[in-house]
Design a protein around this motif. Structure first.
Motif, PDB file in Angstrom:
ATOM      1  N   ASP A  62       0.801  -1.220   0.058  1.00 29.12           N
ATOM      2  CA  ASP A  62       0.098   0.001  -0.079  1.00 29.12           C
ATOM      3  C   ASP A  62       0.858   1.257   0.099  1.00 29.12           C
ATOM      4  O   ASP A  62       0.384   2.315   0.218  1.00 29.12           O
ATOM      5  N   GLY A  63       2.057   1.155  -0.266  1.00 29.51           N
ATOM      6  CA  GLY A  63       2.966   2.384  -0.325  1.00 29.51           C
ATOM      7  C   GLY A  63       3.622   2.575   1.197  1.00 29.51           C
ATOM      8  O   GLY A  63       4.578   3.132   1.237  1.00 29.51           O
ATOM      9  N   THR A  64       3.221   1.994   2.182  1.00 33.11           N
ATOM     10  CA  THR A  64       3.744   2.191   3.511  1.00 33.11           C
ATOM     11  C   THR A  64       4.329   0.738   3.971  1.00 33.11           C
ATOM     12  O   THR A  64       5.144   0.462   5.034  1.00 33.11           O
ATOM     13  N   GLY A  65       4.307  -0.431   3.191  1.00 31.29           N
ATOM     14  CA  GLY A  65       4.578  -1.802   3.532  1.00 31.29           C
ATOM     15  C   GLY A  65       4.122  -2.762   2.821  1.00 31.29           C
ATOM     16  O   GLY A  65       3.007  -2.565   2.029  1.00 31.29           O
ATOM     17  N   CYS A  66       4.560  -3.888   2.849  1.00 31.24           N
ATOM     18  CA  CYS A  66       3.761  -5.184   2.200  1.00 31.24           C
ATOM     19  C   CYS A  66       3.487  -5.983   3.363  1.00 31.24           C
ATOM     20  O   CYS A  66       3.899  -6.615   4.211  1.00 31.24           O
ATOM     21  N   VAL A  67       1.884  -6.354   3.126  1.00 32.80           N
ATOM     22  CA  VAL A  67       1.287  -7.291   4.059  1.00 32.80           C
ATOM     23  C   VAL A  67       1.225  -8.564   3.350  1.00 32.80           C
ATOM     24  O   VAL A  67       0.369  -8.626   2.296  1.00 32.80           O
ATOM     25  N   PRO A  68       1.776  -9.462   4.027  1.00 30.07           N
ATOM     26  CA  PRO A  68       1.614 -10.977   3.765  1.00 30.07           C
ATOM     27  C   PRO A  68      -0.042 -11.461   3.848  1.00 30.07           C
ATOM     28  O   PRO A  68      -0.569 -11.249   5.050  1.00 30.07           O
ATOM     29  N   CYS A  69      -0.383 -12.066   2.949  1.00 28.48           N
ATOM     30  CA  CYS A  69      -1.966 -12.486   3.127  1.00 28.48           C
ATOM     31  C   CYS A  69      -2.069 -14.054   2.500  1.00 28.48           C
ATOM     32  O   CYS A  69      -1.187 -14.558   1.829  1.00 28.48           O
ATOM     33  N   VAL A  70      -2.941 -14.505   3.021  1.00 25.22           N
ATOM     34  CA  VAL A  70      -3.090 -16.189   2.727  1.00 25.22           C
ATOM     35  C   VAL A  70      -4.548 -16.347   2.443  1.00 25.22           C
ATOM     36  O   VAL A  70      -5.328 -15.877   3.279  1.00 25.22           O
ATOM     37  N   LEU A  71      -4.876 -16.841   1.627  1.00 25.98           N
ATOM     38  CA  LEU A  71      -6.379 -17.270   1.057  1.00 25.98           C
ATOM     39  C   LEU A  71      -6.268 -18.636   1.053  1.00 25.98           C
ATOM     40  O   LEU A  71      -5.636 -19.196   0.104  1.00 25.98           O
ATOM     41  N   TRP A  72      -7.124 -19.340   1.865  1.00 27.34           N
ATOM     42  CA  TRP A  72      -7.066 -21.088   1.953  1.00 27.34           C
ATOM     43  C   TRP A  72      -8.047 -21.675   1.053  1.00 27.34           C
ATOM     44  O   TRP A  72      -9.025 -20.986   0.656  1.00 27.34           O
ATOM     45  N   LEU A  73      -7.565 -22.408   0.263  1.00 29.46           N
ATOM     46  CA  LEU A  73      -8.399 -23.035  -0.984  1.00 29.46           C
ATOM     47  C   LEU A  73      -8.762 -24.710  -0.781  1.00 29.46           C
ATOM     48  O   LEU A  73      -9.245 -25.214  -1.508  1.00 29.46           O
TER      49      LEU A  73
END
Length: 164
Positions: A62-73
């Motif tokens: 978002d311009g202030t940092g990178c957020v790790p995200c996990v989408l469970w499948l």
């Protein structure tokens, strides 16, 4: 002002999310200015993604940092057969597959989910993903985050003395 921030998805910038205080309880809890938060909403650009059999892991910048995200499948299919012989999807699995289609490099996304810790790092366990078609939504999200931090999130929690 609602002191129960843990009940809502708080709009937050990546830098603020990644700097939350982690309370090593079971399950872990997260504090912002002494208030417990559990769910977050971020808006940013997908800068990496890694698809595995059971999950999709991606980074949102978002311009202030990178957020790790996990989408469970790895939601199970229902084995009940219809009269046509086809099996039905579990609605959760169907939603996860639709959300997975939105996660592409360079796309602007709104991601909401539960804040979790994995291997010592904060990440979001994704509840929903929305493709943002208006590029101004990222700046609007920043402005909303700043306003909400000032008016709600960063205020000291109500003390027992002020309640009486």
């Amino acid at each position: 002002m609602d002191p129960l921030l843990h009940l809502v998805h708080i709009k937050i910038l990546a830098a603020d999310l990644l700097s939350l205080s982690v309370q090593h309880t079971s399950p872990p809890s997260f504090l912002r200015c002494g208030r417990t938060v559990a769910r977050a909403e971020i808006v940013g650009i997908v800068v990496s993604h890694d698809r595995r059999e059971k999950f999709l892991r991606f980074l949102v910048d978002d311009g202030t940092g990178c957020v790790p995200c996990v989408l469970w499948l790895n939601h199970q299919y229902l084995n009940t057969s219809t009269s046509s012989g086809a099996s039905d999807f579990d609605p959760t699995a169907e939603m996860a597959l639709k959300m997975e289609e939105e996660v592409r490099l360079g796309t602007l996304l709104r991601v909401r989910g539960k804040i979790v810790v994995y291997r010592g790092a904060i990440q979001i366990s994704v509840r929903d993903v929305v493709l943002e078609k208006d590029p101004n939504m990222e700046v609007l999200h920043w402005l909303q985050c700043v306003r909400l931090a000032k008016e709600c999130y960063d205020l000291p929690p109500p003390s027992a003395e002020s309640a009486t």
